[in-house]
Design a protein around this motif. Structure first.
Motif, mmCIF file in Angstrom:
data_model
loop_
_atom_site.group_PDB
_atom_site.id
_atom_site.type_symbol
_atom_site.label_atom_id
_atom_site.label_comp_id
_atom_site.label_asym_id
_atom_site.label_seq_id
_atom_site.Cartn_x
_atom_site.Cartn_y
_atom_site.Cartn_z
ATOM 1 N N UNK A 167 6.864 -37.590 12.465
ATOM 2 C CA UNK A 167 8.322 -37.465 12.311
ATOM 3 C C UNK A 167 8.676 -36.954 10.919
ATOM 4 N N UNK A 168 8.010 -37.503 9.928
ATOM 5 C CA UNK A 168 8.264 -37.060 8.553
ATOM 6 C C UNK A 168 7.808 -35.614 8.368
ATOM 7 N N UNK A 169 6.678 -35.280 8.966
ATOM 8 C CA UNK A 169 6.163 -33.916 8.879
ATOM 9 C C UNK A 169 7.105 -32.929 9.567
ATOM 10 N N UNK A 170 7.734 -33.371 10.662
ATOM 11 C CA UNK A 170 8.685 -32.506 11.365
ATOM 12 C C UNK A 170 9.865 -32.130 10.484
ATOM 13 N N UNK A 171 10.410 -33.117 9.768
ATOM 14 C CA UNK A 171 11.513 -32.851 8.837
ATOM 15 C C UNK A 171 11.072 -31.878 7.743
ATOM 16 N N UNK A 172 9.882 -32.123 7.230
ATOM 17 C CA UNK A 172 9.323 -31.294 6.167
ATOM 18 C C UNK A 172 9.118 -29.853 6.657
ATOM 19 N N UNK A 173 8.573 -29.736 7.858
ATOM 20 C CA UNK A 173 8.293 -28.422 8.442
ATOM 21 C C UNK A 173 9.567 -27.621 8.645
ATOM 22 N N UNK A 174 10.587 -28.256 9.200
ATOM 23 C CA UNK A 174 11.829 -27.546 9.505
ATOM 24 C C UNK A 174 12.469 -27.007 8.239
ATOM 25 N N UNK A 175 12.578 -27.840 7.223
ATOM 26 C CA UNK A 175 13.200 -27.407 5.967
ATOM 27 C C UNK A 175 12.356 -26.342 5.264
ATOM 28 N N UNK A 176 11.038 -26.532 5.286
ATOM 29 C CA UNK A 176 10.138 -25.576 4.650
ATOM 30 C C UNK A 176 10.215 -24.221 5.342
ATOM 31 N N UNK A 177 10.270 -24.239 6.678
ATOM 32 C CA UNK A 177 10.327 -22.992 7.444
ATOM 33 C C UNK A 177 11.638 -22.247 7.199
ATOM 34 N N UNK A 178 12.752 -22.989 7.115
ATOM 35 C CA UNK A 178 14.046 -22.347 6.855
ATOM 36 C C UNK A 178 14.039 -21.647 5.500
#
Length: 347
Positions: free
Chosen positions: A276-287
């Protein structure tokens, strides 16, 4: 009377000593239990590159670090990217049978195993990535989880990170400009049907041959996320980048369900919390990465074209035909559920 007092004191000492021995014994058992906690080595495989500081590679490493740290090393994660354990199909098959613990990939190669995922091949679903994330983190995701479980997989992460965009050597400023464009696509019947409906000429081609094909004019255009455009230097052989946002690029991480179910509850929590934490990190990083990559290709000389309202309407109309194909193949239920989730997320 004195003897009785001595007996009482002796009895008290014995009780205290017994309590002490029991406490030591309980402590020893607790320490022994802690020492004998099961240990796991989990493989996390992906067919995408480990180089280039991409959001996918970055978050894969973060997942390894979080799980290992939070489990105090009881769960070790070995990361295998760059097709080390096989292509997308091979690693997913390996995960199903338990030879590979976890797999990170997009939904496209999973359609063979979970036909309902073809719903994400319907073009023009999400106006922006924030909308996509709202849809895919809500009740609709819960409808996907049993589909993965039926295939022997536990869905751990499901994040929209990119769009497939269009690059071309011919300017596309109206819906009619798509007509006659020879565009390289994946060998995917839904994608090909979409481009045909726009009047283009979809041409499946091995990705390794694409740069040369664009350079020599064998094809006029291609469609991929910014990350792939940049990494493969398509800006050297393409003049225009059209922000078509036609297919959402979703990254999933799945785990062998039997393995997940067999783990202690605290280990499951460590894994799901980390994901879940990685998902938040991934989304922001990808944007952030998308914005930087777009700026980079512009610096290299590409001209960016945004869709006009007429172009968007024309592409939405073409997408309706693909939606009907998907409905015929996988049924109305999953499609209706997704369309309802999108409608609710827009409110």
């Amino acid at each position: 009377m004195k003897l009785k007092g001595n007996k009482k004191r002796l009895a008290l000492v014995i009780i205290v000593l017994l309590g002490l021995f029991m406490s030591i014994g309980h402590s020893s058992k607790t320490e022994a239990a802690a020492e004998t906690k099961p240990e796991y080595t989990l493989q996390l495989a992906g067919a995408y590159p480990s180089t280039g500081n991409t959001p996918r590679a970055f978050v894969t490493q973060k997942i390894k670090e979080m799980i290992e740290q939070r489990s105090n090393g009881k769960i070790k994660v070995e990361v295998y990217l760059d097709n080390q354990l096989g292509g997308d199909r091979e690693i997913l098959e390996g995960c199903q049978v338990g030879g590979i613990a976890m797999v990170s990939q997009t939904t496209a190669p999973q359609v063979t195993f979970i036909p309902e995922l073809a719903v994400f091949d319907i073009p023009m679903l999400f106006d922006n990535l924030d909308l996509a994330r709202k849809v895919l983190s809500g009740p609709f995701r819960q409808k996907l989880e049993p589909l993965y479980e039926k295939a022997g997989l536990k869905l751990l992460l499901f994040e929209p990170i990119y769009y497939r965009e269009t690059t071309t050597n011919k300017p596309i400023k109206t819906i009619n400009d798509f007509k006659g464009i020879k565009i390289r696509t994946m060998e995917n019947k839904y994608h090909m049907a979409f481009w045909k409906a726009l009047g283009a000429n979809p041409t499946p081609l091995n990705f390794s041959e694409l740069y040369i094909a664009l350079q020599q004019g064998i094809v006029d255009a291609q469609e991929n996320p910014y990350e792939i455009v940049w990494a493969n230097k398509f800006y050297e052989v393409q003049k225009y980048l059209v922000n078509t946002h036609h297919i959402c690029f979703i990254l999933s991480i799945v785990m062998n369900k039997g393995l997940y179910d067999s783990m202690p509850a605290e280990y499951k929590k460590i894994i799901t919390d980390s994901m879940n934490e990685a998902g938040n990190m991934l989304f922001e990083n990808a944007k952030a990465n998308n914005q930087a990559l777009l700026a980079n290709v512009v610096k290299q000389g590409m001209t960016v074209i945004e869709l006009t309202d007429d172009m968007k309407q024309g592409m939405d109309k073409a997408a309706k035909g693909v939606e009907q194909m998907v409905r015929k193949d996988v049924g109305n239920g999953i499609v209706d559920d997704l369309m309802t989730a999108i409608k609710n997320a827009k409110k």
